[in-house]
Design a protein around this motif. Structure first.
Motif, PDB file in Angstrom:
ATOM      1  N   ILE A 586       0.830  -1.203   0.000  1.00  0.00           N
ATOM      2  CA  ILE A 586       0.000   0.000   0.000  1.00  0.00           C
ATOM      3  C   ILE A 586       0.868   1.257   0.000  1.00  0.00           C
ATOM      4  O   ILE A 586       0.548   2.246  -0.677  1.00  0.00           O
ATOM      5  N   LYS A 587       1.979   1.230   0.730  1.00  0.00           N
ATOM      6  CA  LYS A 587       2.847   2.420   0.767  1.00  0.00           C
ATOM      7  C   LYS A 587       3.424   2.733  -0.616  1.00  0.00           C
ATOM      8  O   LYS A 587       3.649   3.900  -0.956  1.00  0.00           O
ATOM      9  N   ASP A 588       3.667   1.696  -1.422  1.00  0.00           N
ATOM     10  CA  ASP A 588       4.144   1.922  -2.790  1.00  0.00           C
ATOM     11  C   ASP A 588       3.075   2.614  -3.627  1.00  0.00           C
ATOM     12  O   ASP A 588       3.366   3.538  -4.397  1.00  0.00           O
ATOM     13  N   MET A 589       1.822   2.166  -3.472  1.00  0.00           N
ATOM     14  CA  MET A 589       0.725   2.751  -4.237  1.00  0.00           C
ATOM     15  C   MET A 589       0.471   4.194  -3.812  1.00  0.00           C
ATOM     16  O   MET A 589       0.189   5.056  -4.664  1.00  0.00           O
ATOM     17  N   VAL A 590       0.554   4.467  -2.515  1.00  0.00           N
ATOM     18  CA  VAL A 590       0.332   5.830  -2.022  1.00  0.00           C
ATOM     19  C   VAL A 590       1.421   6.764  -2.538  1.00  0.00           C
ATOM     20  O   VAL A 590       1.138   7.871  -3.026  1.00  0.00           O
ATOM     21  N   LYS A 591       2.668   6.311  -2.457  1.00  0.00           N
ATOM     22  CA  LYS A 591       3.796   7.147  -2.869  1.00  0.00           C
ATOM     23  C   LYS A 591       3.753   7.432  -4.368  1.00  0.00           C
ATOM     24  O   LYS A 591       3.873   8.590  -4.795  1.00  0.00           O
ATOM     25  N   ALA A 592       3.556   6.401  -5.169  1.00  0.00           N
ATOM     26  CA  ALA A 592       3.511   6.591  -6.621  1.00  0.00           C
ATOM     27  C   ALA A 592       2.223   7.291  -7.044  1.00  0.00           C
ATOM     28  O   ALA A 592       2.235   8.159  -7.924  1.00  0.00           O
ATOM     29  N   GLY A 593       1.108   6.915  -6.407  1.00  0.00           N
ATOM     30  CA  GLY A 593      -0.185   7.491  -6.768  1.00  0.00           C
ATOM     31  C   GLY A 593      -0.293   8.968  -6.454  1.00  0.00           C
ATOM     32  O   GLY A 593      -0.948   9.725  -7.179  1.00  0.00           O
ATOM     33  N   LEU A 594       0.345   9.409  -5.375  1.00  0.00           N
ATOM     34  CA  LEU A 594       0.323  10.829  -5.032  1.00  0.00           C
ATOM     35  C   LEU A 594       0.984  11.651  -6.130  1.00  0.00           C
ATOM     36  O   LEU A 594       0.474  12.722  -6.511  1.00  0.00           O
ATOM     37  N   GLY A 595       2.108  11.159  -6.646  1.00  0.00           N
ATOM     38  CA  GLY A 595       2.771  11.866  -7.738  1.00  0.00           C
ATOM     39  C   GLY A 595       1.907  11.935  -8.982  1.00  0.00           C
ATOM     40  O   GLY A 595       1.803  12.990  -9.633  1.00  0.00           O
ATOM     41  N   VAL A 596       1.260  10.810  -9.335  1.00  0.00           N
ATOM     42  CA  VAL A 596       0.377  10.785 -10.502  1.00  0.00           C
ATOM     43  C   VAL A 596      -0.804  11.728 -10.304  1.00  0.00           C
ATOM     44  O   VAL A 596      -1.233  12.428 -11.236  1.00  0.00           O
ATOM     45  N   ASN A 597      -1.348  11.750  -9.073  1.00  0.00           N
ATOM     46  CA  ASN A 597      -2.472  12.640  -8.768  1.00  0.00           C
ATOM     47  C   ASN A 597      -2.088  14.100  -8.960  1.00  0.00           C
ATOM     48  O   ASN A 597      -2.838  14.885  -9.562  1.00  0.00           O
ATOM     49  N   LEU A 598      -0.925  14.488  -8.454  1.00  0.00           N
ATOM     50  CA  LEU A 598      -0.466  15.874  -8.595  1.00  0.00           C
ATOM     51  C   LEU A 598      -0.174  16.222 -10.052  1.00  0.00           C
ATOM     52  O   LEU A 598      -0.474  17.335 -10.506  1.00  0.00           O
ATOM     53  N   ILE A 599       0.411  15.263 -10.784  1.00  0.00           N
ATOM     54  CA  ILE A 599       0.664  15.476 -12.213  1.00  0.00           C
ATOM     55  C   ILE A 599      -0.647  15.715 -12.957  1.00  0.00           C
ATOM     56  O   ILE A 599      -0.783  16.659 -13.748  1.00  0.00           O
ATOM     57  N   GLY A 600      -1.628  14.867 -12.678  1.00  0.00           N
ATOM     58  CA  GLY A 600      -2.924  15.002 -13.342  1.00  0.00           C
ATOM     59  C   GLY A 600      -3.607  16.314 -13.019  1.00  0.00           C
ATOM     60  O   GLY A 600      -4.143  16.985 -13.916  1.00  0.00           O
ATOM     61  N   LEU A 601      -3.592  16.701 -11.753  1.00  0.00           N
ATOM     62  CA  LEU A 601      -4.230  17.951 -11.337  1.00  0.00           C
ATOM     63  C   LEU A 601      -3.569  19.144 -12.025  1.00  0.00           C
ATOM     64  O   LEU A 601      -4.265  20.049 -12.534  1.00  0.00           O
ATOM     65  N   ALA A 602      -2.238  19.153 -12.060  1.00  0.00           N
ATOM     66  CA  ALA A 602      -1.514  20.270 -12.677  1.00  0.00           C
ATOM     67  C   ALA A 602      -1.779  20.339 -14.181  1.00  0.00           C
ATOM     68  O   ALA A 602      -2.047  21.427 -14.728  1.00  0.00           O
ATOM     69  N   VAL A 603      -1.723  19.197 -14.861  1.00  0.00           N
ATOM     70  CA  VAL A 603      -1.921  19.178 -16.315  1.00  0.00           C
ATOM     71  C   VAL A 603      -3.339  19.596 -16.678  1.00  0.00           C
ATOM     72  O   VAL A 603      -3.554  20.368 -17.627  1.00  0.00           O
ATOM     73  N   VAL A 604      -4.329  19.112 -15.931  1.00  0.00           N
ATOM     74  CA  VAL A 604      -5.732  19.467 -16.216  1.00  0.00           C
ATOM     75  C   VAL A 604      -5.966  20.959 -16.004  1.00  0.00           C
ATOM     76  O   VAL A 604      -6.645  21.613 -16.812  1.00  0.00           O
ATOM     77  N   MET A 605      -5.420  21.525 -14.940  1.00  0.00           N
ATOM     78  CA  MET A 605      -5.595  22.960 -14.686  1.00  0.00           C
ATOM     79  C   MET A 605      -4.921  23.803 -15.765  1.00  0.00           C
ATOM     80  O   MET A 605      -5.465  24.824 -16.195  1.00  0.00           O
ATOM     81  N   VAL A 606      -3.747  23.390 -16.220  1.00  0.00           N
ATOM     82  CA  VAL A 606      -3.077  24.115 -17.305  1.00  0.00           C
ATOM     83  C   VAL A 606      -3.896  24.008 -18.588  1.00  0.00           C
ATOM     84  O   VAL A 606      -4.076  24.992 -19.320  1.00  0.00           O
ATOM     85  N   ALA A 607      -4.426  22.804 -18.859  1.00  0.00           N
ATOM     86  CA  ALA A 607      -5.184  22.581 -20.095  1.00  0.00           C
ATOM     87  C   ALA A 607      -6.459  23.419 -20.141  1.00  0.00           C
ATOM     88  O   ALA A 607      -6.769  24.042 -21.165  1.00  0.00           O
ATOM     89  N   ILE A 608      -7.212  23.447 -19.047  1.00  0.00           N
ATOM     90  CA  ILE A 608      -8.488  24.171 -19.052  1.00  0.00           C
ATOM     91  C   ILE A 608      -8.265  25.674 -19.148  1.00  0.00           C
ATOM     92  O   ILE A 608      -9.141  26.411 -19.614  1.00  0.00           O
ATOM     93  N   ASN A 609      -7.097  26.148 -18.721  1.00  0.00           N
ATOM     94  CA  ASN A 609      -6.810  27.587 -18.759  1.00  0.00           C
ATOM     95  C   ASN A 609      -6.034  28.013 -20.004  1.00  0.00           C
ATOM     96  O   ASN A 609      -5.690  29.198 -20.132  1.00  0.00           O
ATOM     97  N   THR A 610      -5.743  27.070 -20.901  1.00  0.00           N
ATOM     98  CA  THR A 610      -5.035  27.413 -22.141  1.00  0.00           C
ATOM     99  C   THR A 610      -5.892  27.028 -23.342  1.00  0.00           C
ATOM    100  O   THR A 610      -6.756  27.808 -23.754  1.00  0.00           O
ATOM    101  N   TRP A 611      -5.673  25.843 -23.895  1.00  0.00           N
ATOM    102  CA  TRP A 611      -6.444  25.479 -25.084  1.00  0.00           C
ATOM    103  C   TRP A 611      -7.909  25.172 -24.764  1.00  0.00           C
ATOM    104  O   TRP A 611      -8.759  25.233 -25.645  1.00  0.00           O
ATOM    105  N   GLY A 612      -8.228  24.877 -23.486  1.00  0.00           N
ATOM    106  CA  GLY A 612      -9.624  24.651 -23.122  1.00  0.00           C
ATOM    107  C   GLY A 612     -10.473  25.903 -23.268  1.00  0.00           C
ATOM    108  O   GLY A 612     -11.633  25.844 -23.699  1.00  0.00           O
ATOM    109  N   ILE A 613      -9.918  27.058 -22.922  1.00  0.00           N
ATOM    110  CA  ILE A 613     -10.651  28.325 -23.037  1.00  0.00           C
ATOM    111  C   ILE A 613     -10.992  28.611 -24.493  1.00  0.00           C
ATOM    112  O   ILE A 613     -12.119  29.020 -24.818  1.00  0.00           O
ATOM    113  N   ARG A 614     -10.047  28.370 -25.378  1.00  0.00           N
ATOM    114  CA  ARG A 614     -10.270  28.639 -26.803  1.00  0.00           C
ATOM    115  C   ARG A 614     -11.239  27.626 -27.413  1.00  0.00           C
ATOM    116  O   ARG A 614     -12.082  27.981 -28.252  1.00  0.00           O
TER     117      ARG A 614
END
Length: 634
Positions: A586-614
């Motif tokens: 479980i600690k492996d999943m939490v450690k790796a999953g947290l990074g993926v979660n942050l990556i996804g959140l950052a990419v989605v926020m950048v996307a909606i505020n750039t090409w998503g607006i257009r």
């Protein structure tokens, strides 16, 4: 003590009975439509979150409580349970059933792995790309269940190749037994893989009910025999069985984990490849509107809430989400490689044949043997592949936006949707024979055995194939979400909720969206994705209308972030499948999953505020949202 045990066993029944009784004063003290609707909403939400009853059964609560409390007529509630998205899903499932029946998905996966070779870095990237592509069209659960046995077979060869032979010949049988990796199969021959049946869209509770006392270093293995068709989830029979291949049972459960892998590097490779399949399936599901049930629920809710908004379809969603998936795939690959394999990309990603070890050559040979077993591409595979490509092209070209699509050739506008295409092509698969009609013509070498097994008049797929793959529980769950949303709008509860959120008007739009994404990302780790999106969509629609924010600016990022339940085995079924193989803790999943979660959140926020607006014109409050807002307040 015995009484406490009985209470714990009956906790689901107690929850089902007590929650409605404890909340009953709400509609009795405040006899209004808003209070009655809130009562139904809270009861249904508690049932979904706790999974005291199956998700599909809980989705039926509005069907009888709304008429009883006078919120909506029974006929009006019933109409919410079958929508355009249901037809879209049925057509897609027809094609998916054909893909799985004729092993087209396995051919694609093995072919892509053969192109990558056996270097850990390239193998990781290849498996992630393969899983992402398959998950665009198949459910995340079935994709993970299909790819993981292939990964396990490759890992067996990577770990057990040359080094184990040397141990056996130099140190005797005792040392060889101690150094034999647990759960990775025999060294030379096929691993004794075990088959069970799972529900393709089962919740994590369904997977938990299959966990037995066969533990491996503290990790429980799913080990039901092949005949176990009546796997129970809260006393309910699992519908729509899917075959899931699991690793062989460990030969000696008493050995400590240090004897399971020959080196720490081997263990890291196993962890990395296993976790990457779950993450890649999630990323692939984001790419198409039919990739996950979460996006399907969003699409139907949005079309139902804003019928005049013709802005979200297969093409526009793909144009927005494909760059997100591509960026996430690359960043996730870098993250997993750095976390488990280190930063030596030159060594792990080299494609030079001179640098291959004996074990890597054996792994490649094993993959090629598996591919040869599939034989030549069969006629049903070609038909399925053609329909697969044709359906995608017709979806893209229906209303591409920048040029007139094929729907413009018809006089009446708005009658044809993506569901029209998928249902039509799915219907044809029930008619086209699975065997060429030229029975007396020449056959390619290797086609004889396949043709002999196929009845001349048997179609590409049968109704049994469709039923086995169709996730009816998700259909009912989606319908329950529509019913709840319709009740909130009819009763005026959505307007009341929106007024309570006026305090957020001082925040900028991007901050409101970011807070909503963070909130759902935390909730979805413990609550199923369909339940989370169904609960939050009506609230976010009301909030957006009240704050005069384009609803898509909030709804699209939130829908995507709900899919990032990757930190725990209970987050979603793909996580549970990967966890059951025993390579990760479980600690492996939490450690790796947290990074993926942050990556996804950052990419989605950048996307909606750039090409998503257009793409979606998010800079202004649209007329179709203003009309819906006025209608809901009347």
């Amino acid at each position: 003590m015995a009484v406490m045990k009985e209470i714990l066993r009956s906790r689901n029944l107690l929850l089902v009975v007590l929650i409605p009784l404890l909340l009953l004063p709400l509609p009795l003290i405040y006899p209004s439509s808003e209070a009655s609707c809130a009562y139904v909403l809270i009861v249904t939400a508690v049932y979904w979150v706790s999974e005291a009853v199956p998700l599909g059964a809980a989705a039926l609560v509005p069907a009888f409580l709304y008429p009883l409390f006078g919120v909506m007529k029974s006929s009006e509630v019933a109409a919410e349970y079958f929508k355009n998205t249901t037809l879209l899903l049925m057509g897609v499932i027809c094609v998916a059933a054909s893909v799985e029946k004729w092993n087209l998905h396995k051919r694609i996966a093995l072919r892509m792995v053969m192109m990558a070779g056996a270097k850990p870095g390239m193998l990781l990237l290849c498996f992630m790309c393969c899983t992402t592509v398959l998950s665009m069209w198949l459910s995340n659960t079935s994709t993970t269940a299909m790819v993981m046995p292939i990964v396990e077979a490759v890992l067996q060869e990577l770990v057990n190749a040359e080094e184990e032979c040397e141990v056996i010949t130099t140190a005797g049988s005792t040392i060889a037994e101690e150094n034999k990796p647990i759960g990775l199969g025999e060294k030379h021959g096929q691993p004794s893989l075990e088959l069970i049946f799972i529900n393709e869209d089962a919740t994590t509770t369904d997977f938990s009910s299959l966990m037995h006392s066969k533990s491996m270093n503290g990790v429980h293995m799913i080990a039901n025999p092949i005949g176990t068709m009546n796997s129970m989830s809260n006393g309910q029979h699992l519908p729509q069985a899917q075959i899931l291949v699991l690793p062989p049972e460990p030969s000696d459960l008493g050995l400590s984990s240090k004897y399971r892998y020959q080196t720490r590097h081997d263990h890291m490779v196993c962890k990395c490849l296993s976790l990457s399949i779950s993450y890649a399936a999630t990323i692939g599901g984001l790419t198409t509107i039919i990739g996950t049930s979460t996006s399907l629920i969003f699409l139907e809710h949005f079309n139902n809430q804003y019928p005049k908004a013709e802005v979200v379809n297969f093409g526009t969603w793909f144009l927005f989400s494909f760059p997100i998936s591509l960026i996430m795939l690359v960043l996730t690959w870098f993250w997993l490689h750095w976390l488990f394999l280190g930063c030596n990309f030159k060594e792990t990603c080299s494609v030079s044949k001179k640098k291959k070890t004996k074990r890597e050559e054996m792994s490649e040979r094993r993959i090629q043997e598996e591919y040869k077993k599939l034989g030549n591409v069969s006629y049903p595979e070609m038909v399925t592949g053609f329909f697969f490509i044709l359906m995608t092209l017709l979806w893209f070209t229906r209303e591409p936006g920048f040029v007139p699509g094929w729907s413009s050739f018809f006089e009446k506008k708005g009658y044809r949707t993506d569901a029209t295409v998928s249902v039509f092509l799915g219907f044809l698969l029930f008619l086209i024979p699975a065997k060429k009609l030229e029975c007396f013509g020449k056959r390619r070498k290797g086609d004889g055995e396949k043709s002999a097994e196929i009845n001349t008049l048997e179609p590409i797929i049968t109704w049994k194939d469709f039923q086995k793959t169709m996730p009816w529980e998700i259909v009912v769950l989606v319908g329950g979400g529509y019913a709840l949303a319709a009740g909130c709008k009819t009763s005026g509860l959505s307007t009341w909720i929106g007024r309570q959120m006026l305090s957020l008007s001082s925040l900028p739009s991007w901050a409101v969206t970011l807070l909503a994404c963070i909130l759902v990302s935390m909730v979805t780790e413990f609550v199923s994705n369909p339940a989370t999106v169904t609960i939050f969509l009506p609230i976010l629609c009301s909030m957006s209308e009240t704050l005069l924010i384009n609803p898509l600016y909030t709804l699209i990022p939130v829908t995507m972030c709900i899919s990032f339940a990757v930190m725990l085995p209970v987050g979603n079924p793909p996580n549970a499948i990967v966890f059951s193989y025993g390579h990760c803790q479980i600690k492996d999943m939490v450690k790796a999953g947290l990074g993926v979660n942050l990556i996804g959140l950052a990419v989605v926020m950048v996307a909606i505020n750039t090409w998503g607006i257009r793409l979606f014109q998010l800079n202004s409050f649209p007329e179709w949202a203003a009309v819906s807002n006025i209608t809901s307040q009347m």
